[in-house]
Motif scaffolding. Structure first.
Motif, PDB file in Angstrom:
ATOM      1  N   ASN A   1       0.955  -1.141  -0.055  1.00  0.00           N
ATOM      2  CA  ASN A   1       0.068   0.084  -0.089  1.00  0.00           C
ATOM      3  C   ASN A   1       0.927   1.297   0.123  1.00  0.00           C
ATOM      4  O   ASN A   1       0.373   2.456  -0.011  1.00  0.00           O
ATOM      5  N   MET A   2       2.136   1.100   0.256  1.00  0.00           N
ATOM      6  CA  MET A   2       3.086   2.402   0.187  1.00  0.00           C
ATOM      7  C   MET A   2       4.202   2.564  -0.900  1.00  0.00           C
ATOM      8  O   MET A   2       4.912   3.170  -1.150  1.00  0.00           O
ATOM      9  N   LEU A   3       3.622   1.343  -2.023  1.00  0.00           N
ATOM     10  CA  LEU A   3       4.678   1.177  -3.043  1.00  0.00           C
ATOM     11  C   LEU A   3       4.721   2.511  -3.675  1.00  0.00           C
ATOM     12  O   LEU A   3       5.870   2.917  -4.179  1.00  0.00           O
ATOM     13  N   GLU A   4       3.791   3.282  -4.251  1.00  0.00           N
ATOM     14  CA  GLU A   4       3.837   4.404  -5.202  1.00  0.00           C
ATOM     15  C   GLU A   4       4.512   5.435  -4.571  1.00  0.00           C
ATOM     16  O   GLU A   4       5.347   6.057  -4.994  1.00  0.00           O
ATOM     17  N   ARG A   5       4.564   5.504  -3.383  1.00  0.00           N
ATOM     18  CA  ARG A   5       5.044   6.550  -2.414  1.00  0.00           C
ATOM     19  C   ARG A   5       6.614   6.476  -2.537  1.00  0.00           C
ATOM     20  O   ARG A   5       7.369   7.132  -2.605  1.00  0.00           O
ATOM     21  N   ALA A   6       6.882   5.111  -2.271  1.00  0.00           N
ATOM     22  CA  ALA A   6       8.285   4.684  -2.052  1.00  0.00           C
ATOM     23  C   ALA A   6       8.854   4.948  -3.354  1.00  0.00           C
ATOM     24  O   ALA A   6      10.118   5.163  -3.426  1.00  0.00           O
ATOM     25  N   LYS A   7       8.245   4.618  -4.546  1.00  0.00           N
ATOM     26  CA  LYS A   7       8.897   4.798  -5.890  1.00  0.00           C
ATOM     27  C   LYS A   7       9.182   5.906  -6.116  1.00  0.00           C
ATOM     28  O   LYS A   7      10.319   6.254  -6.611  1.00  0.00           O
ATOM     29  N   ARG A   8       8.549   7.038  -5.759  1.00  0.00           N
ATOM     30  CA  ARG A   8       8.753   8.339  -5.763  1.00  0.00           C
ATOM     31  C   ARG A   8      10.027   8.773  -5.022  1.00  0.00           C
ATOM     32  O   ARG A   8      10.786   9.443  -5.446  1.00  0.00           O
ATOM     33  N   ILE A   9      10.014   8.349  -3.805  1.00  0.00           N
ATOM     34  CA  ILE A   9      11.138   8.540  -2.838  1.00  0.00           C
ATOM     35  C   ILE A   9      12.544   8.296  -3.420  1.00  0.00           C
ATOM     36  O   ILE A   9      13.479   8.706  -3.425  1.00  0.00           O
ATOM     37  N   ILE A  10      12.540   6.857  -3.818  1.00  0.00           N
ATOM     38  CA  ILE A  10      13.415   6.168  -4.634  1.00  0.00           C
ATOM     39  C   ILE A  10      14.143   6.936  -5.643  1.00  0.00           C
ATOM     40  O   ILE A  10      15.336   7.293  -5.853  1.00  0.00           O
ATOM     41  N   ALA A  11      13.122   7.345  -6.502  1.00  0.00           N
ATOM     42  CA  ALA A  11      13.404   7.918  -7.892  1.00  0.00           C
ATOM     43  C   ALA A  11      14.172   9.221  -7.541  1.00  0.00           C
ATOM     44  O   ALA A  11      15.065   9.824  -7.975  1.00  0.00           O
ATOM     45  N   ASN A  12      13.751   9.941  -6.502  1.00  0.00           N
ATOM     46  CA  ASN A  12      14.163  11.465  -6.136  1.00  0.00           C
ATOM     47  C   ASN A  12      15.678  11.028  -5.376  1.00  0.00           C
ATOM     48  O   ASN A  12      16.427  11.863  -5.344  1.00  0.00           O
ATOM     49  N   GLY A  13      15.724   9.786  -4.930  1.00  0.00           N
ATOM     50  CA  GLY A  13      17.110   9.817  -4.446  1.00  0.00           C
ATOM     51  C   GLY A  13      18.351   9.319  -5.356  1.00  0.00           C
ATOM     52  O   GLY A  13      19.385   9.602  -4.928  1.00  0.00           O
ATOM     53  N   ARG A  14      17.907   9.204  -6.659  1.00  0.00           N
ATOM     54  CA  ARG A  14      18.895   8.980  -7.521  1.00  0.00           C
ATOM     55  C   ARG A  14      19.986   7.962  -7.380  1.00  0.00           C
ATOM     56  O   ARG A  14      21.196   8.295  -7.365  1.00  0.00           O
ATOM     57  N   TYR A  15      19.642   6.845  -6.784  1.00  0.00           N
ATOM     58  CA  TYR A  15      20.583   5.825  -6.407  1.00  0.00           C
ATOM     59  C   TYR A  15      21.189   5.050  -7.626  1.00  0.00           C
ATOM     60  O   TYR A  15      20.610   4.530  -8.355  1.00  0.00           O
ATOM     61  N   SER A  16      22.232   5.181  -7.884  1.00  0.00           N
ATOM     62  CA  SER A  16      22.939   4.702  -9.044  1.00  0.00           C
ATOM     63  C   SER A  16      23.160   3.148  -9.000  1.00  0.00           C
ATOM     64  O   SER A  16      23.304   2.442  -9.790  1.00  0.00           O
ATOM     65  N   ALA A  17      23.046   2.321  -7.879  1.00  0.00           N
ATOM     66  CA  ALA A  17      23.152   1.075  -7.652  1.00  0.00           C
ATOM     67  C   ALA A  17      21.653   0.402  -7.751  1.00  0.00           C
ATOM     68  O   ALA A  17      21.506  -0.832  -7.309  1.00  0.00           O
ATOM     69  N   PHE A  18      20.604   1.081  -7.937  1.00  0.00           N
ATOM     70  CA  PHE A  18      19.319   0.807  -7.713  1.00  0.00           C
ATOM     71  C   PHE A  18      18.969  -0.297  -8.972  1.00  0.00           C
ATOM     72  O   PHE A  18      19.408   0.254 -10.035  1.00  0.00           O
ATOM     73  N   TYR A  19      18.507  -1.309  -8.708  1.00  0.00           N
ATOM     74  CA  TYR A  19      18.344  -2.403  -9.827  1.00  0.00           C
ATOM     75  C   TYR A  19      16.893  -2.461 -10.275  1.00  0.00           C
ATOM     76  O   TYR A  19      16.607  -2.347 -11.526  1.00  0.00           O
ATOM     77  N   GLY A  20      15.842  -2.509  -9.385  1.00  0.00           N
ATOM     78  CA  GLY A  20      14.463  -2.493  -9.639  1.00  0.00           C
ATOM     79  C   GLY A  20      13.583  -3.258  -8.527  1.00  0.00           C
ATOM     80  O   GLY A  20      14.049  -3.349  -7.711  1.00  0.00           O
ATOM     81  N   TYR A  21      12.438  -3.227  -9.047  1.00  0.00           N
ATOM     82  CA  TYR A  21      11.495  -3.811  -8.035  1.00  0.00           C
ATOM     83  C   TYR A  21      11.015  -5.109  -8.399  1.00  0.00           C
ATOM     84  O   TYR A  21      10.860  -5.512  -9.590  1.00  0.00           O
ATOM     85  N   PHE A  22      10.885  -5.876  -7.565  1.00  0.00           N
ATOM     86  CA  PHE A  22      10.280  -7.336  -7.579  1.00  0.00           C
ATOM     87  C   PHE A  22       9.302  -7.677  -6.727  1.00  0.00           C
ATOM     88  O   PHE A  22       9.217  -7.067  -5.749  1.00  0.00           O
ATOM     89  N   ARG A  23       8.246  -8.324  -7.215  1.00  0.00           N
ATOM     90  CA  ARG A  23       7.281  -8.950  -6.190  1.00  0.00           C
ATOM     91  C   ARG A  23       7.498 -10.350  -5.689  1.00  0.00           C
ATOM     92  O   ARG A  23       7.942 -11.092  -6.584  1.00  0.00           O
ATOM     93  N   VAL A  24       7.714 -10.729  -4.481  1.00  0.00           N
ATOM     94  CA  VAL A  24       8.011 -11.873  -4.064  1.00  0.00           C
ATOM     95  C   VAL A  24       6.982 -12.318  -2.809  1.00  0.00           C
ATOM     96  O   VAL A  24       6.376 -11.705  -2.264  1.00  0.00           O
ATOM     97  N   LYS A  25       6.835 -13.752  -3.023  1.00  0.00           N
ATOM     98  CA  LYS A  25       6.017 -14.265  -2.046  1.00  0.00           C
ATOM     99  C   LYS A  25       6.848 -14.619  -0.676  1.00  0.00           C
ATOM    100  O   LYS A  25       7.885 -15.224  -0.806  1.00  0.00           O
ATOM    101  N   MET A  26       6.333 -14.044   0.353  1.00  0.00           N
ATOM    102  CA  MET A  26       7.017 -14.350   1.929  1.00  0.00           C
ATOM    103  C   MET A  26       6.321 -15.401   2.608  1.00  0.00           C
ATOM    104  O   MET A  26       4.917 -15.291   2.352  1.00  0.00           O
ATOM    105  N   TYR A  27       6.986 -16.117   2.948  1.00  0.00           N
ATOM    106  CA  TYR A  27       6.323 -17.257   3.894  1.00  0.00           C
ATOM    107  C   TYR A  27       6.547 -17.112   5.036  1.00  0.00           C
ATOM    108  O   TYR A  27       7.560 -16.667   5.641  1.00  0.00           O
TER     109      TYR A  27
END
Length: 76
Positions: free
Chosen positions: A50-76
């Motif tokens: 529920n916070m993904l869109e906000r987090a995406k904006r924050i990460i984009a503004n952080g200009r992280y050169s080592a950022f690879y991408g987003y993944f959806r994972v099943k947590m057990y």
């Protein structure tokens, strides 16, 4: 439960990103990058769905050169 993770190639940037997200009200946490991702430094940032869109904006503004991408994972 399905979670979103942000994967980085740098431990320092993953830690910085997690701190930045938390300071801006996104309840994120550091986790070990799942082996299936087969990339990164070993640390990823787990983000509530529920916070993904906000987090995406924050990460984009952080200009992280080592950022690879987003993944959806099943947590057990």
């Amino acid at each position: 439960m399905t979670e979103q993770i942000a994967v980085f190639r740098s431990r320092a940037q993953a830690i910085d990103c997690n701190s930045r997200l938390r300071s801006l009200g996104v309840p994120s946490s550091l986790i070990n990058t799942p082996r299936e991702a087969n990339i990164g430094c070993g640390l990823s940032v787990k983000i509530p769905q529920n916070m993904l869109e906000r987090a995406k904006r924050i990460i984009a503004n952080g200009r992280y050169s080592a950022f690879y991408g987003y993944f959806r994972v099943k947590m057990y």
